[in-house]
Design an enzyme around this catalytic site. Structure first.
Site, short mmCIF file in Angstrom:
data_model
loop_
_atom_site.label_atom_id
_atom_site.label_comp_id
_atom_site.label_asym_id
_atom_site.label_seq_id
_atom_site.Cartn_x
_atom_site.Cartn_y
_atom_site.Cartn_z
N ASP A 1 6.46 -75.39 80.12
CA ASP A 1 6.52 -76.55 81.01
C ASP A 1 5.12 -77.16 81.16
OD1 ASP A 1 6.62 -78.26 83.34
OD2 ASP A 1 8.44 -77.23 83.96
N HIS B 1 9.85 -79.58 81.01
CA HIS B 1 10.02 -79.84 82.44
C HIS B 1 11.37 -80.52 82.68
CE1 HIS B 1 8.62 -80.19 86.54
NE2 HIS B 1 9.01 -81.46 86.57
N SER C 1 12.02 -79.50 90.43
CA SER C 1 10.61 -79.90 90.43
C SER C 1 10.02 -79.81 91.84
CB SER C 1 10.48 -81.30 89.82
OG SER C 1 9.13 -81.60 89.52
#
Length: 349
Positions: free
Chosen positions: A276, A302, A153
């Site tokens: 995502d 995600h 991330s």
């Protein structure tokens, strides 16, 4: 360098149709994570010598520090976690066991204010802080000869930017980045959508607001922070000015990894799910150098990639030996497969 002239071809991620929803993929994995391993914690100062930073190690074997200055040769895999992540995050736990099974050392290098240690300086979490990434790798390079990195991330964005910004001077020999918002402006817009704002913003925003309010800040900052309800507003009021940016727009533009991917010279794998809900625009082949491999999956959400094994029986949980038809091991397996592909030797247990 890769050990084969063939392109990297991992096992495909193909969840059953009822598990393809990106929000299910993003939310459910934490419920199927193995328990955290027993980490060995080392605390060092950050790159500004202000805040304490935790390094949580899961050693493949005891590391001998009395070898007349000789460096540890067993590969070390370093994880740079996402916003509000830590060594306790579901992906960190799963990666720890997979890397350990390969016979590699594993460590989570926490960012400021994470891992249970509050930030003491003026700056906090900055998704483009490549100086902090470099500093962490410098600390580890004092003891480990062969370092590879994983970024997830926002930590993945920082690592990808680092790989391009530092080029041949990057201290890790290869890297894998998962679910990274390499274009942070479009990622911020994605977070403004109705579902993302309602589902994820409270989960991500409330902890960082709590940390900010606990710091030495002005009453004006306190009043402004308490009024925000979007991460982009928090970035505009707090993150950007604290880190020397003019605004949230300037912060997103300056911190995004996307413009740097064309400059990457060491092996880098970018894994992104097309569904995502967080990351906005992703890199295309024309955006990256020949050292970058793009792996875009149809599903995964995600940092999700939750599998259901109905046809092959139950998958063992690496932590406790219990079995479940669900597992989150596709990411760890793909990461280790990529490192094998670029030439990292496994000492499988």
């Amino acid at each position: 360098m890769p050990t084969s002239t063939k392109s990297f071809s991992p096992k495909p991620f193909k969840p059953p149709f009822w598990l393809t929803n990106p929000h299910l993929q993003s939310i459910l994995p934490k419920f199927f994570a193995p328990k955290a391993p027993t980490y060995r914690r080392v605390v060092e100062k950050d790159s500004l010598d202000e805040s304490d930073i935790a390094y949580d190690f899961y050693d493949a074997h005891p590391v001998d520090e009395s070898k007349n200055g000789a460096l540890e040769q067993t590969p070390l895999i370093v994880l740079f976690h996402g916003m509000e992540g830590s060594s306790d995050s579901h992906y960190a736990r799963a990666l720890a066991y997979q890397m350990h099974a390969q016979g590699w050392h594993f460590v989570v290098a926490h960012f400021r204010s994470c891992g249970g240690i509050p930030a003491n300086g003026r700056v906090f979490y900055n998704a483009g802080d490549t100086d902090e990434v470099h500093h962490a790798l410098q600390n580890l390079k004092q003891q480990y000869a062969n370092i590879y990195a994983v970024g997830v991330s926002l930590g993945g964005n920082a690592l990808a930017k680092y790989m391009g910004e530092y080029g041949n001077e990057a201290l890790c020999q290869g890297a894998t980045v998962i679910s990274a918002p390499v274009d942070m402006s479009s990622a911020a817009l994605s977070m403004h959508s109705f579902l993302s704002h309602r589902i994820y913003t409270p989960y991500l925003l409330n902890p960082i607001i709590k940390k900010a309010l606990a710091n030495d800040i002005t009453q004006e900052e306190i009043d402004s922070i308490k009024a925000v309800n979007r991460i982009s507003d928090f970035d505009d009021i707090f993150t950007a000015p604290r880190h020397g940016y003019r605004s949230n727009n300037h912060y997103y533009q300056a911190s995004s990894a996307l413009p740097y991917l064309i400059k990457v010279t060491k092996p880098l794998l970018l894994i992104s799910a097309k569904d995502d809900p967080f990351i906005g625009f992703t890199a295309t082949p024309n955006d990256v150098s020949d050292s970058v491999t793009l792996l875009d999956t149809e599903h995964g959400g995600h940092i999700g990639y939750l599998r259901y094994r109905s046809d092959k029986g139950q998958a063992k949980n690496n932590a406790n030996g219990k079995s479940s038809k669900f597992d989150i091991n596709w990411i760890p397996e793909t990461v280790s497969a990529y490192f094998n592909w670029i030439g990292v030797e496994s000492r499988k247990r």
